[in-house]
Write a protein that holds these residues in place. Structure first.
Motif, PDB file in Angstrom:
ATOM      1  N   LEU A 198      -5.978  25.402 -26.958  1.00 49.82           N
ATOM      2  CA  LEU A 198      -6.729  25.290 -25.773  1.00 49.82           C
ATOM      3  C   LEU A 198      -7.942  24.648 -25.776  1.00 49.82           C
ATOM      4  O   LEU A 198      -8.223  24.023 -25.607  1.00 49.82           O
ATOM      5  N   PHE A 216      -8.053  15.955 -15.994  1.00 46.00           N
ATOM      6  CA  PHE A 216      -7.352  16.541 -15.463  1.00 46.00           C
ATOM      7  C   PHE A 216      -6.555  15.326 -14.268  1.00 46.00           C
ATOM      8  O   PHE A 216      -4.920  16.019 -14.589  1.00 46.00           O
ATOM      9  N   MET A 236      -9.322  21.583 -26.988  1.00 49.21           N
ATOM     10  CA  MET A 236      -9.238  20.415 -26.379  1.00 49.21           C
ATOM     11  C   MET A 236      -9.185  19.843 -24.656  1.00 49.21           C
ATOM     12  O   MET A 236     -10.157  21.366 -24.481  1.00 49.21           O
ATOM     13  N   SER A 237     -10.186  19.506 -24.573  1.00 45.40           N
ATOM     14  CA  SER A 237     -10.741  18.547 -23.466  1.00 45.40           C
ATOM     15  C   SER A 237      -9.642  17.395 -23.131  1.00 45.40           C
ATOM     16  O   SER A 237      -9.416  16.619 -23.497  1.00 45.40           O
ATOM     17  N   GLY A 238     -10.314  17.153 -22.181  1.00 43.50           N
ATOM     18  CA  GLY A 238      -9.569  15.958 -21.197  1.00 43.50           C
ATOM     19  C   GLY A 238      -9.901  15.744 -19.395  1.00 43.50           C
ATOM     20  O   GLY A 238      -9.604  16.661 -19.400  1.00 43.50           O
ATOM     21  N   GLU A 272      -2.268  15.422 -27.410  1.00 39.41           N
ATOM     22  CA  GLU A 272      -1.434  16.349 -27.322  1.00 39.41           C
ATOM     23  C   GLU A 272      -0.440  16.004 -28.498  1.00 39.41           C
ATOM     24  O   GLU A 272      -0.543  17.190 -28.893  1.00 39.41           O
ATOM     25  N   GLU A 316      -3.929  14.023 -17.328  1.00 35.74           N
ATOM     26  CA  GLU A 316      -3.030  14.973 -17.577  1.00 35.74           C
ATOM     27  C   GLU A 316      -1.773  15.473 -17.062  1.00 35.74           C
ATOM     28  O   GLU A 316      -1.263  15.305 -17.397  1.00 35.74           O
ATOM     29  N   ALA A 317      -2.532  15.106 -15.533  1.00 31.96           N
ATOM     30  CA  ALA A 317      -1.435  15.547 -14.851  1.00 31.96           C
ATOM     31  C   ALA A 317      -0.105  13.822 -14.435  1.00 31.96           C
ATOM     32  O   ALA A 317       0.716  13.999 -15.206  1.00 31.96           O
ATOM     33  N   LEU A 318      -1.101  12.809 -15.610  1.00 26.25           N
ATOM     34  CA  LEU A 318       0.358  12.244 -15.854  1.00 26.25           C
ATOM     35  C   LEU A 318       0.795  11.868 -16.768  1.00 26.25           C
ATOM     36  O   LEU A 318       1.255  10.829 -17.244  1.00 26.25           O
ATOM     37  N   TYR A 319       0.238  12.635 -17.687  1.00 28.32           N
ATOM     38  CA  TYR A 319       0.316  12.317 -19.701  1.00 28.32           C
ATOM     39  C   TYR A 319       0.823  11.496 -20.106  1.00 28.32           C
ATOM     40  O   TYR A 319       1.284   9.992 -20.389  1.00 28.32           O
TER      41      TYR A 319
END
Lengths: 260, 312
Positions: free
Chosen positions: A109, A116, A112-114, A130, A119-122
């Protein structure tokens, strides 16, 4: 930044109190870089309390804790973790519903950075990130020889393997200091041998400094560079295993002493 | 006796086969209602997963979001701006809840946090009505409540839009939870607070994130339900319908909330239309609860919940 020459962890005159009970009483100890230090002592000696103070779960009533030469006495656990201190728990604290792989991924965790939204949309970088972390985690899985159980929910594993997964999760954070609270408790001889090997390998291959609490004296004498002995919250011994073993105060604490 | 058996076990299916277009309409109605239940249930699941708290105020959050949105629209704010402002309000609410309710109560028993959410429920209810008034309001977001016919099946445009929106939201959340760093952190917190702290998960941030997401889900739910049946106090009662969904799907499962919602939505519509006349109607009102009761007896962890095995 070049690494300063001083010890990695300096605990200086730390006391932890619960109401009137002084669980840790003015304990000072140093853990040098790349060292394996064992903290031993009878039950109730304050070993776990000391470890909890170092990892930020308890805050000392007096004294200071410095990591890499900087004071961090009053940091909260997530901030301590961010400094590069990872730990395992005496009673295995895994995320029982998650697979072994996901458990170990949680250890990444802080790396990692990034965004939001991404990430929600991957999507895009989030996805790439990832996958990179996944690759690192696979290396740890190979290293600790737990390939066969990577998809198993952690809660279903036997105790010995849970301890190993917990170590894997801590390693995934690439810690500078690894705190292990009774990593071999409740294991059989074979599992203990495996765990010893892993701890030594981690220390040698990754250069990780390790402080561990352990009751098995055989193990302690075998793997540690230095042994710190606690009794009733005080430090009563500190030195190489062979020396500590002959120390009268330590023998008294363990074997009992005839009080006149 | 034979007549009864026929009426229960044969006639309804004969009716279904006899008018397939109508059956599809009923199913679509069920899926729509189901997705709406899922949305509300999802709000519960998110907060329960991350903090182990059953948020009694979720229903009122839906009402509060809808009231805020309508209030802004009534004052002539354009739809998109009003949506953005409502989102800001819900996120601000999440921050306030973390600061004023959760943080002082950290490490307290779950029942205490639950009681706190009951308090929150009453506060939001009163606060919402104080700000925006207690009248029934019409929520018009510019999607016409019209129907069109495809191959003999009547489809309502508003319902279709709502269902599509809900489906997208639910998919995004499911992927988010399973695949991403924050999703994993959320699950970690849900599973074991101490361990989560030790790997560097900041609990407070996570709480703000889940309450914010639950707030956004509440906006969407409030929007859809409000557009359908007006914004009024009874909106907060849909939380009651979300309970059986949670029992069916499992309190901790995002897919469970979705599947549970769909089963209940479709089940109650089918029951109402095809079996309703047998018992004089109103099946829709109790179907969900009876199903939930059956589940509690047979499979208390729900369809997707984790079975809890205690070692003795």
């Amino acid at each position: 930044m070049t690494a300063p020459a001083g010890p990695l962890l300096e605990v200086d005159g730390v006391s932890v109190r619960f109401g009137a009970l002084v669980a840790v009483n003015r304990v000072s100890l140093r853990v040098g870089r790349r060292e394996i230090v064992a903290i031993i002592g009878p039950n109730g000696a304050g070993k776990t309390t000391l470890l909890n103070a170092v990892s930020g779960f308890y805050h000392p009533y007096e004294g200071t804790i410095a990591f890499e030469g900087r004071d961090r006495t009053h940091l909260a656990p997530p901030d301590v973790a961010a400094l590069g201190i990872a730990r395992t728990f005496q009673n295995v604290a895994l995320f029982k519903g998650m697979s072994v792989l996901d458990n170990i991924m949680t250890g990444r965790l802080l790396k990692m950075s990034g965004s939001f939204l991404l990430e929600a949309l991957y999507w895009g970088p989030a996805r790439r990130q990832e996958l990179e972390h996944r690759a690192f985690v696979e290396r740890i899985i190979d290293f600790l020889e737990i390939q066969a159980i990577r998809k198993t929910p952690a809660g279903r594993l036997p105790y010995g393997l849970q301890k190993r997964v917990e170590l894997a999760r801590a390693l995934a954070a690439e810690p500078k200091l690894l705190l292990l609270d009774e990593p071999m408790a409740g294991m059989n001889v074979e599992e203990k041998e495996d765990m010893c090997r892993f701890i030594l390998d981690v220390n040698q291959e990754f250069g990780t400094t390790i402080a561990l609490i352990e009751h098995d004296m055989g193990v302690v004498m075998d793997i540690s560079d230095r042994v710190v002995v606690l009794d009733y919250g005080r430090k009563i011994g500190d030195g190489p295993p062979a020396e500590v073993r002959r120390d009268q105060a330590v023998l008294d604490a363990y074997l009992g002493v005839a009080h006149a | 006796m034979l007549d009864l058996l026929y009426a229960v076990a044969v006639a309804p299916f004969r009716d279904m086969a006899g008018a397939p277009a109508f059956l599809i309409e009923v199913l679509i109605g069920g899926v729509f209602a189901g997705l709406m239940y899922s949305l509300v249930a999802l709000g519960f699941v998110l907060i329960f997963k991350a903090s182990g708290v059953f948020n009694f105020a979720q229903g009122v959050m839906v009402l509060f979001a809808a009231l805020t949105l309508v209030g802004l629209l009534e004052r002539g704010v354009p739809v998109l701006v009003a949506l953005a402002l409502t989102t800001v309000v819900m996120v601000a609410l999440a921050f306030a809840i973390e600061r004023l309710v959760l943080r002082p109560l950290v490490n307290q028993a779950h029942i205490i946090l639950f009681m706190a959410t009951i308090g929150l429920n009453f506060f939001l209810e009163g606060f919402g009505e104080m700000l925006w008034g207690a009248n029934v309001k019409k929520l018009d977001i510019g999607i016409p409540d019209r129907s069109f016919i495809v191959r003999g099946v009547q489809i309502n445009q508003l319902e279709l839009t709502a269902a599509a929106t809900a489906a997208v939201l639910v998919t995004v959340l499911a992927v988010f939870f399973q695949r991403t760093r924050i999703g994993r952190a959320l699950r970690a917190v849900a599973d074991d607070h101490e361990a989560a702290l030790s790997i560097g998960v900041p609990l407070r941030t996570i709480w703000v994130v889940v309450w914010s997401v639950a707030g956004v889900v509440a906006i969407v739910a409030g929007l859809m339900w409000g557009a359908k049946s007006g914004v009024q106090f009874s909106l907060s009662l849909i939380a009651l319908k979300a309970l059986p969904v949670l029992i069916l799907g499992g309190f901790e499962s995002v897919p469970g909330a979705i599947v549970g919602g769909l089963i209940i939505g479709v089940g109650e519509k089918l029951g109402e239309v095809y079996w309703g006349p047998l018992v004089g109607g109103a099946i829709e009102n109790w179907f969900a609860y009876v199903l939930a009761l059956a589940f509690l007896l047979a499979r208390p962890q729900g369809l997707f919940g984790e079975k809890i095995i205690e070692r003795v």
